[in-house]
Design a protein around this motif. Structure first.
Motif, mmCIF file in Angstrom:
data_model
loop_
_atom_site.group_PDB
_atom_site.id
_atom_site.type_symbol
_atom_site.label_atom_id
_atom_site.label_comp_id
_atom_site.label_asym_id
_atom_site.label_seq_id
_atom_site.Cartn_x
_atom_site.Cartn_y
_atom_site.Cartn_z
ATOM 1 N N VAL A 1 0.832 -1.205 0.000
ATOM 2 C CA VAL A 1 0.000 0.000 0.000
ATOM 3 C C VAL A 1 0.869 1.258 0.000
ATOM 4 O O VAL A 1 0.514 2.282 -0.599
ATOM 5 C CB VAL A 1 -0.951 -0.007 1.220
ATOM 6 N N SER A 2 2.043 1.172 0.637
ATOM 7 C CA SER A 2 2.945 2.331 0.677
ATOM 8 C C SER A 2 3.609 2.579 -0.670
ATOM 9 O O SER A 2 4.149 3.662 -0.917
ATOM 10 C CB SER A 2 4.032 2.113 1.737
ATOM 11 N N GLY A 3 3.606 1.561 -1.540
ATOM 12 C CA GLY A 3 4.208 1.705 -2.858
ATOM 13 C C GLY A 3 5.629 1.180 -2.957
ATOM 14 O O GLY A 3 6.217 1.179 -4.039
ATOM 15 N N GLU A 4 6.196 0.725 -1.839
ATOM 16 C CA GLU A 4 7.549 0.176 -1.837
ATOM 17 C C GLU A 4 7.579 -1.095 -1.005
ATOM 18 O O GLU A 4 6.999 -1.144 0.077
ATOM 19 C CB GLU A 4 8.553 1.182 -1.250
ATOM 20 N N ILE A 5 8.280 -2.123 -1.500
ATOM 21 C CA ILE A 5 8.334 -3.384 -0.768
ATOM 22 C C ILE A 5 9.707 -4.011 -0.931
ATOM 23 O O ILE A 5 10.319 -3.943 -2.003
ATOM 24 C CB ILE A 5 7.232 -4.363 -1.246
ATOM 25 N N GLN A 6 10.198 -4.594 0.144
ATOM 26 C CA GLN A 6 11.449 -5.347 0.108
ATOM 27 C C GLN A 6 11.107 -6.818 -0.038
ATOM 28 O O GLN A 6 10.362 -7.380 0.769
ATOM 29 C CB GLN A 6 12.255 -5.109 1.385
ATOM 30 N N VAL A 7 11.646 -7.444 -1.072
ATOM 31 C CA VAL A 7 11.327 -8.839 -1.389
ATOM 32 C C VAL A 7 12.555 -9.707 -1.143
ATOM 33 O O VAL A 7 13.635 -9.418 -1.656
ATOM 34 C CB VAL A 7 10.868 -8.977 -2.856
ATOM 35 N N TYR A 8 12.371 -10.761 -0.363
ATOM 36 C CA TYR A 8 13.454 -11.701 -0.101
ATOM 37 C C TYR A 8 13.443 -12.750 -1.206
ATOM 38 O O TYR A 8 12.745 -13.762 -1.122
ATOM 39 C CB TYR A 8 13.290 -12.319 1.282
ATOM 40 N N ARG A 9 14.223 -12.479 -2.244
ATOM 41 C CA ARG A 9 14.242 -13.326 -3.426
ATOM 42 C C ARG A 9 14.687 -14.745 -3.079
ATOM 43 O O ARG A 9 15.736 -14.949 -2.468
ATOM 44 C CB ARG A 9 15.176 -12.734 -4.483
ATOM 45 N N GLY A 10 13.872 -15.715 -3.450
ATOM 46 C CA GLY A 10 14.187 -17.108 -3.180
ATOM 47 C C GLY A 10 13.515 -17.659 -1.933
ATOM 48 O O GLY A 10 13.460 -18.874 -1.741
ATOM 49 N N ALA A 11 13.015 -16.768 -1.076
ATOM 50 C CA ALA A 11 12.336 -17.228 0.142
ATOM 51 C C ALA A 11 11.006 -17.884 -0.224
ATOM 52 O O ALA A 11 10.372 -17.530 -1.221
ATOM 53 C CB ALA A 11 12.100 -16.061 1.085
ATOM 54 N N GLN A 12 10.586 -18.832 0.586
ATOM 55 C CA GLN A 12 9.311 -19.522 0.398
ATOM 56 C C GLN A 12 8.559 -19.550 1.718
ATOM 57 O O GLN A 12 9.177 -19.652 2.781
ATOM 58 C CB GLN A 12 9.538 -20.953 -0.101
ATOM 59 N N ARG A 13 7.241 -19.440 1.643
ATOM 60 C CA ARG A 13 6.426 -19.398 2.851
ATOM 61 C C ARG A 13 5.199 -20.288 2.687
ATOM 62 O O ARG A 13 4.428 -20.124 1.737
ATOM 63 C CB ARG A 13 5.981 -17.958 3.156
ATOM 64 N N ASP A 14 5.027 -21.218 3.603
ATOM 65 C CA ASP A 14 3.848 -22.085 3.635
ATOM 66 C C ASP A 14 2.762 -21.354 4.423
ATOM 67 O O ASP A 14 2.857 -21.215 5.637
ATOM 68 C CB ASP A 14 4.207 -23.415 4.299
ATOM 69 N N LEU A 15 1.741 -20.871 3.732
ATOM 70 C CA LEU A 15 0.660 -20.125 4.362
ATOM 71 C C LEU A 15 -0.488 -21.063 4.691
ATOM 72 O O LEU A 15 -0.835 -21.946 3.899
ATOM 73 C CB LEU A 15 0.152 -19.020 3.432
ATOM 74 N N ILE A 16 -1.107 -20.847 5.865
ATOM 75 C CA ILE A 16 -2.279 -21.643 6.239
ATOM 76 C C ILE A 16 -3.288 -20.746 6.931
ATOM 77 O O ILE A 16 -2.932 -19.900 7.759
ATOM 78 C CB ILE A 16 -1.887 -22.847 7.132
ATOM 79 N N ASP A 17 -4.534 -20.908 6.576
ATOM 80 C CA ASP A 17 -5.634 -20.135 7.144
ATOM 81 C C ASP A 17 -5.821 -20.502 8.613
ATOM 82 O O ASP A 17 -5.898 -21.684 8.960
ATOM 83 C CB ASP A 17 -6.913 -20.441 6.353
ATOM 84 N N VAL A 18 -5.917 -19.494 9.484
ATOM 85 C CA VAL A 18 -6.086 -19.768 10.906
ATOM 86 C C VAL A 18 -7.362 -20.565 11.171
ATOM 87 O O VAL A 18 -7.408 -21.380 12.107
ATOM 88 C CB VAL A 18 -6.073 -18.462 11.728
ATOM 89 N N GLU A 19 -8.393 -20.377 10.367
ATOM 90 C CA GLU A 19 -9.621 -21.142 10.568
ATOM 91 C C GLU A 19 -9.388 -22.634 10.299
ATOM 92 O O GLU A 19 -9.981 -23.492 10.974
ATOM 93 C CB GLU A 19 -10.735 -20.592 9.676
ATOM 94 N N ASP A 20 -8.515 -22.947 9.342
ATOM 95 C CA ASP A 20 -8.169 -24.352 9.100
ATOM 96 C C ASP A 20 -7.319 -24.895 10.241
ATOM 97 O O ASP A 20 -7.452 -26.066 10.631
ATOM 98 C CB ASP A 20 -7.427 -24.483 7.767
ATOM 99 N N VAL A 21 -6.449 -24.055 10.790
ATOM 100 C CA VAL A 21 -5.649 -24.474 11.949
ATOM 101 C C VAL A 21 -6.562 -24.861 13.107
ATOM 102 O O VAL A 21 -6.368 -25.906 13.750
ATOM 103 C CB VAL A 21 -4.685 -23.347 12.386
ATOM 104 N N ILE A 22 -7.570 -24.051 13.388
ATOM 105 C CA ILE A 22 -8.473 -24.327 14.506
ATOM 106 C C ILE A 22 -9.240 -25.626 14.267
ATOM 107 O O ILE A 22 -9.428 -26.426 15.199
ATOM 108 C CB ILE A 22 -9.434 -23.155 14.735
ATOM 109 N N LYS A 23 -9.669 -25.875 13.050
ATOM 110 C CA LYS A 23 -10.352 -27.137 12.737
ATOM 111 C C LYS A 23 -9.437 -28.332 13.013
ATOM 112 O O LYS A 23 -9.871 -29.358 13.548
ATOM 113 C CB LYS A 23 -10.787 -27.153 11.268
ATOM 114 N N ILE A 24 -8.179 -28.202 12.647
ATOM 115 C CA ILE A 24 -7.216 -29.287 12.852
ATOM 116 C C ILE A 24 -6.973 -29.507 14.343
ATOM 117 O O ILE A 24 -6.974 -30.648 14.831
ATOM 118 C CB ILE A 24 -5.908 -28.965 12.115
ATOM 119 N N VAL A 25 -6.776 -28.420 15.094
ATOM 120 C CA VAL A 25 -6.550 -28.530 16.533
ATOM 121 C C VAL A 25 -7.748 -29.224 17.195
ATOM 122 O O VAL A 25 -7.585 -30.132 18.018
ATOM 123 C CB VAL A 25 -6.323 -27.139 17.161
ATOM 124 N N HIS A 26 -8.938 -28.804 16.832
ATOM 125 C CA HIS A 26 -10.151 -29.384 17.411
ATOM 126 C C HIS A 26 -10.220 -30.888 17.153
ATOM 127 O O HIS A 26 -10.499 -31.677 18.066
ATOM 128 C CB HIS A 26 -11.375 -28.678 16.827
#
Length: 253
Positions: A138-163
């Motif tokens: 939104v600010s118009g500038e971003i620092q990107v860590y080239r080569g980095a990877q991130r496994d994203l998971i929805d918190v609602e799915d996390v709660i279902k799994i915990v339950h």
């Protein structure tokens, strides 16, 4: 469920608290992998010791949240990181979490250790991944860590799994809670730009890739996982759900 903590994860756990009277969930402590003052690690360790003593006295089961991030599974191009395999934490954060896992395992308390990947949802602190990326875009500038990877998971799915794991009575075990797919951060940023209708000026920092996270055990223990849509495009669904909320609402501190 007795929830220790008042932050992002604790707030979402409140939705299932009434179903697990014999459980203490420790949802407080260090929630970032950056430059963390040593006293924060000390504070989290002391909190864990207190909670373990409380569980010993009351006979309750402890849910301890560890990490499945690159701080824990840190060997790029290696086979997927498994709960029963060797790990070589690359950061103080990863080493701290692994040491606390050892404390939990050595206790007499019934426990469930959940190694979480990058959890995404409403009401996240500003320093966590999604709010931080949105703020930069939104600010118009971003620092990107080239080569980095991130496994994203929805918190609602996390709660279902915990339950599900708690209902099944799982105890004295460690489970990866992740989607099993870690897109490159460049692809995450590109999709976020598409959603926001913006193009930010990018500066790049070279970073190593991430060791894949195995979710074989998770899928075996929690068959409903197959209905959550985990796969190479899952991260886009997560971003579609939450990006605009952080573009138009203040993020929490």
């Amino acid at each position: 469920m007795e929830i220790v903590g008042r932050g992002f994860l604790a707030g979402h756990l409140a939705g299932i608290a009434g179903h697990h009277r014999d459980v203490v969930a420790l949802a407080a402590g260090v929630s970032a992998a950056g430059d963390i003052p040593p006293e924060q690690y000390t504070r989290e360790s002391k909190r864990l010791y207190e909670v373990l003593r409380h569980c010993e006295k009351t006979g309750r089961r402890l849910v301890f949240f560890s990490t499945a991030s690159a701080g824990m599974y840190s060997v790029p191009d290696a086979s997927p990181g498994r709960e029963d395999g060797p790990v070589y934490p690359a950061t103080p954060y990863g080493r701290h979490k692994l040491s606390l896992e050892a404390v939990v395992k050595s206790s007499d308390v019934e426990y469930l250790i959940l190694r979480l990947s990058h959890v995404v949802g409403f009401n996240q602190p500003a320093h966590q991944l999604l709010p931080a990326l949105v703020r930069q875009l939104v600010s118009g500038e971003i620092q990107v860590y080239r080569g980095a990877q991130r496994d994203l998971i929805d918190v609602e799915d996390v709660i279902k799994i915990v339950h599900t794991l708690l209902v099944d009575g799982r105890t004295r075990d460690v489970v990866n809670v992740a989607s099993g797919h870690a897109p490159h951060i460049e692809d995450v940023v590109t999709h976020m730009e598409h959603l926001l209708g913006t193009r930010a000026e990018k500066s790049y920092v070279e970073a190593s890739g991430a060791q894949p996270v195995s979710i074989d055990k998770l899928c075996r223990l929690v068959p409903p996982v197959y209905g959550l849509g985990f796969g190479p495009d899952y991260y886009r669904k997560v971003l579609d759900k939450y990006v605009h909320a952080y573009a138009h609402q203040p993020v929490t501190a």
